[in-house]
Design an enzyme around this catalytic site. Structure first.
Site, short mmCIF file in Angstrom:
data_model
loop_
_atom_site.label_atom_id
_atom_site.label_comp_id
_atom_site.label_asym_id
_atom_site.label_seq_id
_atom_site.Cartn_x
_atom_site.Cartn_y
_atom_site.Cartn_z
N THR A 143 0.87 -1.19 0.00
CA THR A 143 0.00 0.00 0.00
C THR A 143 0.90 1.23 0.00
OG1 THR A 143 -0.09 0.22 2.38
CG2 THR A 143 -1.72 -1.21 1.38
N GLU A 157 -6.03 -4.03 0.94
CA GLU A 157 -6.20 -5.08 1.97
C GLU A 157 -7.43 -5.96 1.73
OE1 GLU A 157 -5.40 -1.95 2.46
OE2 GLU A 157 -3.92 -1.74 4.07
N LYS A 174 -13.04 18.12 11.99
CA LYS A 174 -13.80 18.15 13.25
C LYS A 174 -14.02 19.59 13.67
CE LYS A 174 -11.83 13.74 14.17
NZ LYS A 174 -10.55 13.51 13.52
N TRP A 199 -18.59 16.37 12.84
CA TRP A 199 -17.74 15.98 11.73
C TRP A 199 -18.25 16.58 10.42
CZ3 TRP A 199 -16.64 10.00 12.38
CH2 TRP A 199 -15.86 9.82 13.53
#
Ligand code: ADP
Length: 547
Positions: free
Chosen positions: A186, A331, A444, A449
């Site tokens: 990755t 993944e 934030k 959020w």
């Protein structure tokens, strides 16, 4: 009591054997690094993959040893996919866009024994070969007479000369289906790169999964063009799924600009193409500038980063091409969800359908998913509550290669192991996932959020904006507030006030960005994603107006 069915392992070699026997003449068309168009088929690819396997035997490569590739999408790369993994070795696809130090690091970490590369990457190989002591054989993917005479790489050989000296008769080994087959690192935005080590079983399961009608709906009659590179998560598994269904494969080689991709699609009557949004941006730009149409393209899988709604609309409404928005990760092999509508959505008005299509879609068999709060408690699937996204399944990583980074899994209250994706998402009652952010990118503000993806999507819907990234910047009262960093389209005139005005009515008032900074370009990573970490570094001295 055990079932009484034949106990045959699921192996990558089965895929190419099947394609050879049942779809031997289905075409494999490649634009080569040399610039010409090369035509092959599964029969030929299978025979040449067997030569590769014999060649690796002749070099004494043990089962499980790694063979690296540094190559664009093309038939030789496909032959290596099958010849290397099919014979029990591990294919390690290296991303040529990585920084040279990172590239050397992963070749050493993987302990690659052989490295096969497109001639265009010779300068990279010249820069790293002396730092890669594990590599015993360097192979240039070209004819013998194209081999540069003074390349300076000891023992460099040409792929064609290497495999010409081998027999195309080879009995694929009967491996355990859990044998390692390929290795993908990755991009490693934090710490050292980590690698997923796929197995034959996880690869074949993934090929079945992505071929399903509600996923990529792959059929023998399709002509599939993976623009997504074979060096990035195995081109989303398309080289395997294509052999499973026996469809034509069209490889773009190094030519990923809008004109080249469009011309190849038209010449080869491509029906399905897959890639990241940045590539499709170039393709759509080419079509719009030339007033062109697609004559064969039916659908396109867009993923790797959020597909901007403006792009989705343009494909669907201007060109009649169905967009299949997909989410995944290295993944996960990599496809986790893909967005195709359910029966009950078909009667909805176009705008309501479009809202659903913008989501990342429903779970694909082989990946289960859940959203949780900071204490690991499951959150409601109400389409509004956002939480940390966890996944599990037989083609989800259990641990990283060589244990890098420790145990990647978390356990839930029942002791079930989940892989934390690092993404923040909502799931609606119909099971559609919507990614609102990477957890490290979420803004934030005053304890609430704000989704950076939502604010980016609004910015790029403005006719003067080519690309936009949204990052959080420090604010004395609200902790963080959103800042838009935008690139204008060539010749477009727009200022910060215009763009901020454009947000009115499109999102909650308190979520409207505080400011806009225009830049010439946004830094992009090796896999075509915006590098927000770099952006945050570049703008570390920026302060919001009035603070
Ligand atoms: P890398 O980690 O090397 O960048 P991956 O391809 O594994 O490569 O990246 C996976 C991440 O990309 C996901 O966790 C997610 O944040 C992002 N991503 C992938 N597809 C989408 C999508 N359709 N919408 C939003 N984000 C996406």
């Amino acid at each position: 009591m055990l079932g009484l069915m034949q106990n045959q392992a699921m192996l990558i070699s089965n895929l190419i054997e099947f394609a050879e026997r049942h779809h031997g003449d289905a075409e494999i068309v490649s634009r080569r690094v040399e610039g010409d168009i090369h035509r092959s088929d599964y029969r030929t690819v299978a025979a040449r993959a067997r030569r590769v396997a014999n060649g690796l035997d002749a070099w004494g490569l043990a089962s499980g040893e790694r063979v690296a590739t540094l190559a664009w999408n093309g038939y030789r790369h496909l032959e290596l996919y099958y010849g290397v993994s099919g014979s029990g070795r591990v294919l390690h696809t290296v991303n040529p866009r990585l920084h040279i130090d990172q590239l050397a690091w992963i070749v050493n970490h993987a302990e690659d024994q052989v490295l096969c590369f497109d001639l265009g990457f010779l300068p990279i190989v010249q820069a790293v070969y002396s730092r890669c002591p594990t590599v015993r054989h360097w192979v240039a993917l070209c004819d013998a007479d194209a081999l540069p005479p003074n390349a300076g790489i000891p023992g460099l050989c040409s792929y064609e000369a290497w495999i010409a000296g081998q027999s195309d008769v080879y009995a694929w080994p009967s491996l355990d289906e859990n044998t390692a087959s390929s290795l993908c690192y990755t991009s490693g935005t934090t710490g050292n790169p980590k690698a997923a080590l796929y197995s034959h079983r996880s690869t074949v399961l993934h090929a079945y999964a992505i071929s399903l009608p509600d996923v990529m709906c792959l059929r023998a009659r399709d002509a599939v063009l993976p623009v997504v590179p074979m060096f990035h998560v195995n081109a989303w598994g398309l080289p395997y799924a294509a052999a499973m269904v026996g469809c034509k494969l069209v490889f773009p080689g190094p030519a990923l600009d809008g004109k080249s991709v469009y011309e190849l699609m038209e010449a080869e009557q491509v029906t399905m193409a897959a890639g990241v949004p940045t590539v499709w941006q170039m393709l759509l730009g080419h079509l719009q500038a030339g007033g062109l149409r697609f004559s064969s393209l039916q659908r396109t899988v867009i993923g790797g980063a959020a597909c901007p709604p403006a792009m989705l609309r343009s494909f669907q409404e201007d060109y009649g091409v169905e967009v299949l928005h997909a989410w995944g990760m290295t993944e996960l092999s990599p496809v986790g969800t893909l967005c195709s509508l359910k029966q009950k959505h078909l009667a909805l008005p176009p705008d309501a359908q479009m809202k659903i299509r913008q989501k990342q879609g429903r779970a694909v068999f082989g990946v289960d998913m859940e959203i949780v709060d900071a204490n690991g408690q499951a959150l409601p699937h109400d389409g509004r509550t956002a939480g940390d996204l966890l996944v599990k399944g037989p083609r989800v990583v259990a641990e990283y290669f060589k244990g890098e980074g420790g145990d990647p899994l978390v356990r839930d209250a029942k002791g079930m192991a989940w892989f934390p994706t690092g993404d923040v998402a909502t799931i609606c009652p119909d099971g559609f996932l919507q990614i609102t952010d990477r957890s490290k990118d979420v803004i934030k503000s005053g304890g609430e959020w704000i989704s950076s993806i939502e604010l980016e999507n609004i910015a790029v819907a403005h006719p003067a904006i080519a690309m936009a990234a949204c990052i959080g910047v420090k604010h004395p009262k609200w902790d963080e507030r959103p800042l838009i960093v935008a690139v204008k389209k060539p010749g477009a005139v727009v200022d910060a006030a215009d763009l901020l005005q454009f947000y009115q009515g499109k999102t909650a008032k308190w979520q409207i960005p505080d400011d806009v900074v225009f830049v010439d370009a946004i830094p992009m990573g090796a896999t075509g994603k915006m590098q927000k970490m770099r952006l945050r570094e570049l703008l570390k001295d920026y302060t919001l107006p009035g603070t």
